[in-house]
Scaffold this active site. Structure first.
Site, short mmCIF file in Angstrom:
data_model
loop_
_atom_site.label_atom_id
_atom_site.label_comp_id
_atom_site.label_asym_id
_atom_site.label_seq_id
_atom_site.Cartn_x
_atom_site.Cartn_y
_atom_site.Cartn_z
N LYS A 41 -6.35 3.58 -0.26
CA LYS A 41 -5.07 3.04 0.24
C LYS A 41 -4.95 1.56 -0.15
CE LYS A 41 -7.31 2.62 4.75
NZ LYS A 41 -7.09 1.47 5.59
N ARG A 139 -5.95 3.62 18.73
CA ARG A 139 -4.96 3.22 17.74
C ARG A 139 -4.09 4.42 17.40
NH1 ARG A 139 -7.13 0.98 11.98
NH2 ARG A 139 -7.42 3.19 11.63
N TYR A 266 1.55 -30.65 -3.80
CA TYR A 266 2.55 -30.76 -2.74
C TYR A 266 1.99 -31.49 -1.53
CZ TYR A 266 5.61 -27.21 -4.87
OH TYR A 266 6.45 -26.51 -5.69
C1 LIG Z 1 -8.81 6.37 9.16
C2 LIG Z 1 -9.63 5.58 8.20
N1 LIG Z 1 -10.69 6.13 7.61
C3 LIG Z 1 -11.47 5.46 6.74
C4 LIG Z 1 -11.20 4.15 6.42
C5 LIG Z 1 -12.11 3.43 5.47
O1 LIG Z 1 -12.85 2.46 6.15
P1 LIG Z 1 -13.82 1.46 5.41
O2 LIG Z 1 -13.01 0.73 4.43
O3 LIG Z 1 -14.34 0.59 6.50
O4 LIG Z 1 -14.88 2.29 4.77
C6 LIG Z 1 -10.11 3.51 7.00
C7 LIG Z 1 -9.84 2.13 6.68
O5 LIG Z 1 -9.17 1.37 7.31
C8 LIG Z 1 -9.29 4.24 7.92
O6 LIG Z 1 -8.24 3.69 8.49
#
Ligand SMILES: Cc1ncc(COP(=O)(O)O)c(C=O)c1O
Length: 375
Positions: A41, A139, A266
Site C-alpha cells: 500500500k 481501529r 527563505y
Molecule cells: C492491516 C495491516 N496489516 C499489515 C500491515 C503491515 O505492517 P508493517 O508495515 O508493520 O509490516 C499494515 C500496515 O500498516 C496493516 O495496516
C-alpha cells in the site's frame, strides 16, 4: 527505469535484490509453509507499487495487499491478476468496483457484506472477503463477540466466500498485549469452527509480529515495512538480514561560495559564519523532504557528512560542503542510504523529524523518479 517527464536530478534507487533477500528473511522467520501477503500500500511505502509488486509476485508472494480500491485498480491495470487484498474498509459504494476488479476486501460490518453480495450476484462472480476482528488495536474490525454472526452472513451467501480471517496487533513488542490479542483471535477461530464455518486463511502478523515470533501463529504473514528492509521501532534486527531497499540520491544544481555573514534561504534562517562553499540540491518538501529539516539534516557527499543549512524550500535545499573537499556538479549526494563507509538510515532521518521510518519512505512523492535495479 521509471521517470517523470523532464530532468529531475533527485531520485530513488530501488534495489530489488535487497527486496528478494528481505522476502527470504521474513519467510525464514515464519513456520515452513506459511504464506506471504506482501503489503504494497501507499506506493509500496514509497518504493513504487507496480515495480515492487512485479518482483514480489515473481518471488512467489501468494497475495498482495493494498489499502484502497484505487491502489488495487492501479495494480490490476499494471497486469497484477493474482489475489489482491484491500486492507482498509471499503464503503458500500465501492462494492461494484471490488467485484469488477476481482478484489478480496477486508470486511467488518454487515452493510458492506450485503453490498458485496449484491455486487457479486450482479457481476456473476464470487467475491472472497477477509473478516477482520478487532482484538485490541481499536481501529478497524468487528468485535470478537459479533464475528460469528457476520461470518454466518458471509458463509450463507452463495455470492461470497470467507477467504480469510484476520486481526492486527497494536504493539507486537508488548508480549502481554499480544498474548491477549492472540487469545481473543484463537477464541473467535474456535467459535467459527464450532459453528461449522471455515475461517479460510488466518493472518495476523505484520513485520513487528514476525520479528517477535508471532508469524508461526497463523497461515500467512502480512509484512510491509520489513520487505523494504526496515523494522518498526521497538524491534531490534541485530543478526536479522533485513536490507534497506531504497537509496535517495541527488546531484547538485549549483555549487557556490559565500562570504561570512551571507544569509541563505527563505527567512534567512542560516547565515554563513565563515567563507563557505555551498551546494543546492533539487529536493524539497514538494518531494517529501519536509521543512522540519531546517538547519537539521545531513547528506553524504564524497563519503562525508555535510549539514543542511537554512530553510527547506518546496523544490530544493542547501548543504554546506565547506569541509567536503572539491565537490562539483557531478558529485552524487545521498540523503538516505550508504555512500562509502558512511550511511544515513531512514531511522536516523525519522528521529530528526520526530517520526517513524514508515513515514520517511512513504512520504517520498511520485515526482521523484524511481530507478529500479533488478539483479
Ligand atoms: C492491516 C495491516 N496489516 C499489515 C500491515 C503491515 O505492517 P508493517 O508495515 O508493520 O509490516 C499494515 C500496515 O500498516 C496493516 O495496516
Amino acid at each position: 527505469v521509471t521517470t517523470t517527464a523532464g530532468r529531475h536530478r533527485a531520485w530513488l534507487d530501488i534495489d530489488h535484490g535487497a527486496l528478494a533477500a528481505n522476502v527470504a528473511t521474513l519467510r525464514g522467520l515464519a513456520a515452513p509453509g506459511t504464506e506471504l501477503i506482501a503489503v504494497v500500500k501507499a506506493n509500496a511505502y514509497g518504493h513504487g507499487a507496480v515495480e515492487v509488486s512485479e518482483t514480489l509476485t515473481a518471488l512467489g508472494a501468494e497475495r498482495l495487499a493494498v489499502a484502497t480500491v484505487s491502489e488495487a485498480a492501479e495494480l490490476r491495470s499494471a497486469g497484477q491478476d493474482g489475489p489482491l487484498l484491500v486492507l482498509w474498509g471499503i464503503g458500500t459504494e465501492d462494492a461494484p468496483a471490488v467485484a469488477g476488479l476481482g478484489l478480496e476486501p477486508m470486511v467488518d460490518n454487515a452493510a458492506v457484506v450485503g453490498a458485496l453480495a449484491a455486487a457479486a450476484a450482479q457481476d456473476g462472480r464470487r467475491i472472497g472477503v477477509h473478516l477482520k476482528v478487532d482484538t485490541g488495536l481499536g481501529r478497524q474490525g468487528i468485535e470478537p463477540g459479533e464475528a460469528v454472526a457476520l461470518a454466518r452472513q458471509i458463509a450463507g451467501s452463495s455470492d461470497l466466500a470467507l477467504a480469510g480471517t484476520m486481526t492486527h496487533l497494536a504493539a507486537p513488542d508488548d508480549a502481554s498485549l499480544t498474548a491477549l490479542q492472540l487469545e481473543r483471535m484463537a477464541s473467535v477461530l474456535d467459535d467459527l469452527r464450532a459453528s461449522g464455518i471455515d475461517p479460510g486463511l488466518v493472518h495476523v502478523a505484520g513485520t513487528g509480529a514476525v520479528l517477535a515470533g508471532v508469524g508461526a501463529f497463523a497461515d500467512a504473514i502480512r509484512p510491509g515495512i520489513g520487505l523494504y528492509g526496515l523494522a518498526p521501532v521497538g524491534h531490534t534486527i541485530a543478526g536479522i538480514d533485513l536490507r534497506p531497499v531504497l537509496t535517495l540520491r541527488a546531484l547538485p544544481l549549483r555549487v557556490f561560495e559565500v562570504d561570512p555573514g551571507t544569509p541563505i534561504g527563505y527567512g534567512m534562517r542560516w547565515t554563513a559564519a565563515r567563507q563557505s562553499r555551498l551546494a543546492t540540491l533539487p529536493i524539497g518538501y514538494g518531494d517529501g523532504w519536509p521543512r522540519s529539516h531546517l538547519n537539521n539534516g545531513w547528506a553524504l557527499v564524497r563519503g562525508q557528512r555535510v549539514p543542511m543549512v537554512g530553510a527547506i524550500s518546496m523544490d530544493g535545499l542547501v548543504v554546506d560542503i565547506s569541509d567536503a573537499g572539491s565537490v562539483g556538479l557531478d558529485d552524487e549526494f545521498v540523503l538516505i542510504g550508504r555512500q562509502g563507509d558512511e550511511s544515513i538510515t531512514a531511522d536516523e532521518v525519522a528521529a530528526q523529524r520526530q517520526t517513524i521510518n514508515y513515514e520517511v519512505t512513504t512520504m517520498l512523492r511520485g515526482r521523484l523518479p524511481r530507478r529500479h535495479h533488478r539483479p
